[in-house]
Write an enzyme that holds these catalytic residues in place. Structure first.
Site, PDB file in Angstrom:
ATOM      1  N   ARG A   1      33.112  45.372  37.579  1.00 58.91           N
ATOM      2  CA  ARG A   1      34.341  45.348  36.919  1.00 58.91           C
ATOM      3  C   ARG A   1      34.495  44.406  35.850  1.00 58.91           C
ATOM      4  O   ARG A   1      34.388  43.209  36.024  1.00 58.91           O
ATOM      5  CB  ARG A   1      35.387  45.500  37.895  1.00 58.91           C
ATOM      6  CG  ARG A   1      36.830  45.787  37.554  1.00 58.91           C
ATOM      7  CD  ARG A   1      37.681  45.463  38.718  1.00 58.91           C
ATOM      8  NE  ARG A   1      39.109  46.064  38.395  1.00 58.91           N
ATOM      9  CZ  ARG A   1      40.079  45.801  39.129  1.00 58.91           C
ATOM     10  NH1 ARG A   1      40.434  44.711  39.676  1.00 58.91           N
ATOM     11  NH2 ARG A   1      41.313  46.591  38.606  1.00 58.91           N
TER      12      ARG A   1
ATOM     13  N   ARG B   1      47.431  39.234  31.952  1.00 57.06           N
ATOM     14  CA  ARG B   1      48.217  38.586  32.716  1.00 57.06           C
ATOM     15  C   ARG B   1      47.215  38.227  34.110  1.00 57.06           C
ATOM     16  O   ARG B   1      47.492  37.650  35.126  1.00 57.06           O
ATOM     17  CB  ARG B   1      49.384  39.528  33.331  1.00 57.06           C
ATOM     18  CG  ARG B   1      49.259  40.624  34.214  1.00 57.06           C
ATOM     19  CD  ARG B   1      50.396  41.303  34.644  1.00 57.06           C
ATOM     20  NE  ARG B   1      50.055  42.659  34.601  1.00 57.06           N
ATOM     21  CZ  ARG B   1      49.393  43.437  35.867  1.00 57.06           C
ATOM     22  NH1 ARG B   1      49.314  42.380  36.771  1.00 57.06           N
ATOM     23  NH2 ARG B   1      49.125  44.356  35.962  1.00 57.06           N
TER      24      ARG B   1
ATOM     25  N   TYR C   1      39.273  47.666  33.220  1.00 59.45           N
ATOM     26  CA  TYR C   1      40.885  47.606  33.326  1.00 59.45           C
ATOM     27  C   TYR C   1      41.395  47.019  32.277  1.00 59.45           C
ATOM     28  O   TYR C   1      41.138  45.962  31.909  1.00 59.45           O
ATOM     29  CB  TYR C   1      41.259  46.862  34.784  1.00 59.45           C
ATOM     30  CG  TYR C   1      42.569  46.824  34.998  1.00 59.45           C
ATOM     31  CD1 TYR C   1      43.323  48.171  34.878  1.00 59.45           C
ATOM     32  CD2 TYR C   1      43.124  46.195  35.920  1.00 59.45           C
ATOM     33  CE1 TYR C   1      44.580  48.371  35.298  1.00 59.45           C
ATOM     34  CE2 TYR C   1      44.410  46.050  36.515  1.00 59.45           C
ATOM     35  CZ  TYR C   1      45.306  47.212  36.184  1.00 59.45           C
ATOM     36  OH  TYR C   1      46.335  47.336  36.571  1.00 59.45           O
TER      37      TYR C   1
ATOM     38  N   ASP D   1      44.415  52.108  45.866  1.00 52.85           N
ATOM     39  CA  ASP D   1      44.863  50.698  45.404  1.00 52.85           C
ATOM     40  C   ASP D   1      45.456  49.966  46.477  1.00 52.85           C
ATOM     41  O   ASP D   1      45.974  48.998  46.014  1.00 52.85           O
ATOM     42  CB  ASP D   1      45.638  50.770  44.037  1.00 52.85           C
ATOM     43  CG  ASP D   1      45.840  49.436  43.724  1.00 52.85           C
ATOM     44  OD1 ASP D   1      44.702  48.805  43.439  1.00 52.85           O
ATOM     45  OD2 ASP D   1      46.714  49.165  42.834  1.00 52.85           O
TER      46      ASP D   1
HETATM   47  C1  0GY Z   1      44.801  46.872  40.612  1.00 53.17           C
HETATM   48  C2  0GY Z   1      45.762  46.384  40.001  1.00 53.17           C
HETATM   49  C3  0GY Z   1      45.868  45.114  39.395  1.00 53.17           C
HETATM   50  C4  0GY Z   1      45.312  43.831  39.945  1.00 53.17           C
HETATM   51  C5  0GY Z   1      43.923  43.803  40.140  1.00 53.17           C
HETATM   52  O1  0GY Z   1      41.964  42.599  40.334  1.00 53.17           O
HETATM   53  C6  0GY Z   1      43.272  42.698  40.503  1.00 53.17           C
HETATM   54  O2  0GY Z   1      43.616  41.455  40.568  1.00 53.17           O
HETATM   55  O3  0GY Z   1      43.325  44.849  39.693  1.00 53.17           O
HETATM   56  C7  0GY Z   1      47.210  44.839  38.839  1.00 53.17           C
HETATM   57  O4  0GY Z   1      47.891  43.809  39.079  1.00 53.17           O
HETATM   58  O5  0GY Z   1      47.567  45.569  38.134  1.00 53.17           O
HETATM   59  O6  0GY Z   1      43.988  47.759  40.310  1.00 53.17           O
HETATM   60  O7  0GY Z   1      44.250  46.516  41.599  1.00 53.17           O
END
Ligand code: 0GY
Length: 304
Positions: free
Chosen positions: A124, A130, A157, A257
């Site tokens: 990933r 943030r 992401y 999720d």
């Molecule tokens: C998700 C979304 C979030 C967090 C993470 O890896 C992570 O900390 O992905 C988020 O805060 O939008 O997909 O789990």
């Protein structure tokens, strides 16, 4: 070690409803996490939030409750590049979970082999400011070229506003690239608006780009609505996810999720997240591709 979760961060929904929508046999939840437990798998010193613990046993109990067959466990930023909790969950799943890891460009061949043996099939790359300190694209490219020969893919992401800048980089990646949560569209805008059309054009122009049609709970402005009230859960997200499923039926994945990191407004009922599916994939054929055929091709190709 003791950890105290970030203030204001909600615990996951304790008693999810039994979904009304019966999932097809072999359904894969292709985006979920395990967190800790922190005393066994400490959270990263560089994390931007501290989650509540969410163990593999709790994840597998949710899987069985919802009628899901398999999981893809995605490394979350709170564990940094220490993948041991995710690997432990994959190894404890009796073959029913695969993983997506976070690695640095300095990762050794031996570590990659260990990850593969544990069930990891992707890495990933996170661009959400943030959540992470940004890794240089040169390092990410190096990682991409190391993992491509293993048959792995890349999960990305990012926020919708950053697509324009990242698009040339994504286009150069040598593997399938799965976008988390449709690139986080602003569902307050029209599905025909320039921002979402840009995302759809990006997918149309690049056949190696897939998308998860996940996280209505994160994208919604209107909220989940009660089971017996609004007939479409997360109705403002439906047109966006429905469009992606309709246009790219062989390049979409769905996931819960769970346990929903960083949510402060409402914590979703995971049963309702399942009931969202028939609204975005209205036919049994689309449901089969979204929930079974596509994730199996990506994570369990030896069984397809
Ligand atoms: C998700 C979304 C979030 C967090 C993470 O890896 C992570 O900390 O992905 C988020 O805060 O939008 O997909 O789990």
């Amino acid at each position: 070690m003791q950890f105290t979760k970030t203030e204001g961060w909600l615990d996951w929904f304790p008693n999810p409803s039994k979904p009304r929508f019966p999932l097809p046999a072999g359904c894969v939840d292709a985006h979920c996490h395990v967190f800790g437990p922190g005393y066994r798998f400490p959270y990263s010193a560089a994390r931007k939030y501290t989650p509540c613990d969410a163990s593999k046993e709790q994840l597998f109990a949710l899987r069985d409750h919802l009628g899901v067959s398999r999981n893809v466990i995605v490394q979350a930023t709170c564990h940094g590049d220490d993948n041991t909790a995710m690997m432990d969950a994959c190894l404890g799943s009796k073959g029913l979970a695969k993983g997506v890891a976070t690695v640095k460009s300095t990762v050794s061949d031996r570590q990659l082999e260990e990850l593969h043996q544990a069930g990891v099939r992707g890495v990933r790359f996170n661009f959400v400011k943030r959540l992470v300190d940004i890794t240089p694209q040169q390092d990410l490219l190096q990682i991409a070229h190391r993992i491509a020969p293993l048959g792995w893919h890349i999960v990305v992401y990012f926020e919708a506003a950053d697509l324009e800048e990242l698009e040339p980089f994504f286009s150069r990646l040598p593997t399938i690239v799965v976008v988390d949560h449709m690139g986080r569209p602003n569902v307050g805008h029209s599905v025909e608006g320039s921002e979402f059309c840009h995302f759809l054009r990006f997918m149309s122009a690049n056949e190696h780009i897939w998308s998860k049609v996940s996280c209505p709970e994160r994208l919604t402005i209107s909220g989940p609505a009660a089971l017996d009230g609004e007939p479409q859960p997360y109705r403002d997200v439906v047109p966006f996810a429905q469009k992606v499923v309709q246009m790219f039926p062989d390049r979409v994945l769905w996931g819960t999720d769970w346990p929903h990191p960083n949510l402060k407004s409402h914590m979703p009922d995971d049963g309702l997240l399942v009931d969202f599916i028939p609204h975005i994939a209205p036919t049994p054929e689309l449901q089969q591709r979204l929930l079974v055929d596509n994730p199996m091709r990506l994570y369990w190709p030896e069984e397809t």
